[in-house]
Scaffold this motif. Structure first.
Motif, mmCIF file in Angstrom:
data_model
loop_
_atom_site.group_PDB
_atom_site.id
_atom_site.type_symbol
_atom_site.label_atom_id
_atom_site.label_comp_id
_atom_site.label_asym_id
_atom_site.label_seq_id
_atom_site.Cartn_x
_atom_site.Cartn_y
_atom_site.Cartn_z
ATOM 1 N N ARG A 47 10.572 104.930 83.031
ATOM 2 C CA ARG A 47 11.017 104.425 81.732
ATOM 3 C C ARG A 47 9.834 104.446 80.773
ATOM 4 O O ARG A 47 8.735 104.008 81.113
ATOM 5 N N GLN A 48 10.073 104.963 79.574
ATOM 6 C CA GLN A 48 9.003 105.023 78.596
ATOM 7 C C GLN A 48 8.839 103.680 77.894
ATOM 8 O O GLN A 48 9.811 102.959 77.665
ATOM 9 N N PHE A 49 7.591 103.370 77.562
ATOM 10 C CA PHE A 49 7.281 102.169 76.790
ATOM 11 C C PHE A 49 6.066 102.492 75.943
ATOM 12 O O PHE A 49 5.429 103.524 76.112
ATOM 13 N N GLY A 50 5.766 101.616 75.019
ATOM 14 C CA GLY A 50 4.672 101.906 74.114
ATOM 15 C C GLY A 50 3.792 100.712 73.851
ATOM 16 O O GLY A 50 3.843 99.689 74.531
ATOM 17 N N LEU A 51 2.995 100.865 72.821
ATOM 18 C CA LEU A 51 2.034 99.840 72.441
ATOM 19 C C LEU A 51 2.729 98.543 72.034
ATOM 20 O O LEU A 51 2.189 97.464 72.263
ATOM 21 N N ASP A 52 3.932 98.632 71.496
ATOM 22 C CA ASP A 52 4.693 97.433 71.126
ATOM 23 C C ASP A 52 4.928 96.555 72.354
ATOM 24 O O ASP A 52 4.723 95.344 72.311
ATOM 25 N N PHE A 53 5.330 97.150 73.455
ATOM 26 C CA PHE A 53 5.568 96.405 74.694
ATOM 27 C C PHE A 53 4.258 95.838 75.246
ATOM 28 O O PHE A 53 4.188 94.676 75.648
ATOM 29 N N ILE A 54 3.210 96.637 75.236
ATOM 30 C CA ILE A 54 1.918 96.200 75.784
ATOM 31 C C ILE A 54 1.368 95.030 74.970
ATOM 32 O O ILE A 54 0.918 94.035 75.521
ATOM 33 N N LEU A 55 1.407 95.157 73.640
ATOM 34 C CA LEU A 55 0.923 94.065 72.789
ATOM 35 C C LEU A 55 1.782 92.819 72.953
ATOM 36 O O LEU A 55 1.290 91.699 72.854
ATOM 37 N N GLY A 56 3.078 93.007 73.220
ATOM 38 C CA GLY A 56 3.980 91.875 73.413
ATOM 39 C C GLY A 56 3.629 91.029 74.620
ATOM 40 O O GLY A 56 4.042 89.872 74.719
ATOM 41 N N LEU A 57 2.868 91.584 75.553
ATOM 42 C CA LEU A 57 2.458 90.822 76.732
ATOM 43 C C LEU A 57 1.430 89.745 76.390
ATOM 44 O O LEU A 57 1.258 88.789 77.129
ATOM 45 N N ASP A 63 2.496 89.930 69.566
ATOM 46 C CA ASP A 63 3.746 90.203 68.857
ATOM 47 C C ASP A 63 3.512 90.341 67.355
ATOM 48 O O ASP A 63 4.135 91.175 66.699
ATOM 49 N N ILE A 64 2.615 89.548 66.822
ATOM 50 C CA ILE A 64 2.306 89.621 65.395
ATOM 51 C C ILE A 64 1.633 90.952 65.062
ATOM 52 O O ILE A 64 1.966 91.594 64.066
ATOM 53 N N ILE A 65 0.721 91.398 65.905
ATOM 54 C CA ILE A 65 0.052 92.678 65.680
ATOM 55 C C ILE A 65 1.058 93.822 65.770
ATOM 56 O O ILE A 65 1.049 94.742 64.943
ATOM 57 N N ALA A 66 1.937 93.780 66.776
ATOM 58 C CA ALA A 66 2.950 94.824 66.928
ATOM 59 C C ALA A 66 3.887 94.849 65.722
ATOM 60 O O ALA A 66 4.262 95.924 65.236
ATOM 61 N N ALA A 67 4.265 93.674 65.219
ATOM 62 C CA ALA A 67 5.126 93.603 64.038
ATOM 63 C C ALA A 67 4.407 94.169 62.811
ATOM 64 O O ALA A 67 5.020 94.861 61.990
ATOM 65 N N ALA A 68 3.123 93.886 62.686
ATOM 66 C CA ALA A 68 2.352 94.423 61.554
ATOM 67 C C ALA A 68 2.299 95.945 61.616
ATOM 68 O O ALA A 68 2.429 96.623 60.589
ATOM 69 N N MET A 69 2.133 96.481 62.811
ATOM 70 C CA MET A 69 2.114 97.940 62.959
ATOM 71 C C MET A 69 3.488 98.527 62.638
ATOM 72 O O MET A 69 3.581 99.588 62.011
ATOM 73 N N GLY A 70 4.555 97.847 63.037
ATOM 74 C CA GLY A 70 5.903 98.301 62.722
ATOM 75 C C GLY A 70 6.206 98.213 61.238
ATOM 76 O O GLY A 70 6.976 99.012 60.694
ATOM 77 N N THR A 71 5.594 97.259 60.562
ATOM 78 C CA THR A 71 5.790 97.102 59.125
ATOM 79 C C THR A 71 5.252 98.304 58.364
ATOM 80 O O THR A 71 5.726 98.617 57.271
ATOM 81 N N TRP A 72 4.306 98.999 58.948
ATOM 82 C CA TRP A 72 3.779 100.207 58.310
ATOM 83 C C TRP A 72 4.895 101.237 58.113
ATOM 84 O O TRP A 72 4.923 101.938 57.104
ATOM 85 N N LEU A 73 5.832 101.331 59.069
ATOM 86 C CA LEU A 73 6.969 102.241 58.921
ATOM 87 C C LEU A 73 7.811 101.856 57.703
ATOM 88 O O LEU A 73 8.293 102.726 56.970
#
Length: 144
Positions: A47-57, A63-73
């Protein structure tokens, strides 16, 4: 180890262009989504996963960092001139991911399944396909 010109050109070729045209934006958002959602493969589950999942750990801050990176989109989508409704949907996807991801253990499991960045990329691609059909990609080649 020294970097040769060939190494530098290979690295530069892999980095999406920094242009503001829709084709360059498409390349960048696809690369960011791949990094955040599909950068690695879990060996046993395949199963594929990414930096969002890793940061969520990492509790809360990850989670805040992953959300900030997603906000770039979302920022890139705004620069494309997407409607406020689509931008709001994208922020909602990130908000759900952030809120559920903050719950210990359950949030990590949901992060593995709920891919807000993939959903946001789908919204951006629909917009690009409708308003900028020249950016359509078939098997890795941009049609111009």
């Amino acid at each position: 180890m020294t970097l040769t010109q060939e190494h530098l050109e290979r690295i530069a070729h892999g980095i999406p262009e920094i242009g503001r045209d829709p084709s360059s934006v498409r390349q960048r958002v696809e690369a960011m989504e791949a990094l955040l959602e599909r950068g690695f493969t879990m060996p046993v589950l395949n199963r594929q996963f990414g930096l969002d999942f890793i940061l969520g750990l990492v509790p809360v801050i990850g989670d805040i960092i992953a959300a900030a990176m997603g906000t770039w989109l979302v920022w890139e989508a705004r620069n494309l001139g997407m409607s406020r409704w689509k931008i709001a949907r994208m922020f909602a996807n990130i908000g759900v991911d952030l809120a559920v991801g903050a719950v210990p253990f359950v949030g990590d499991a949901v992060d593995f399944v709920f891919r807000s960045n993939t959903r946001n990329l789908r919204i951006i691609k629909k917009h690009l396909d409708r308003h900028h059909p020249e950016t359509t990609v078939i098997e890795g080649t941009v049609i111009r």
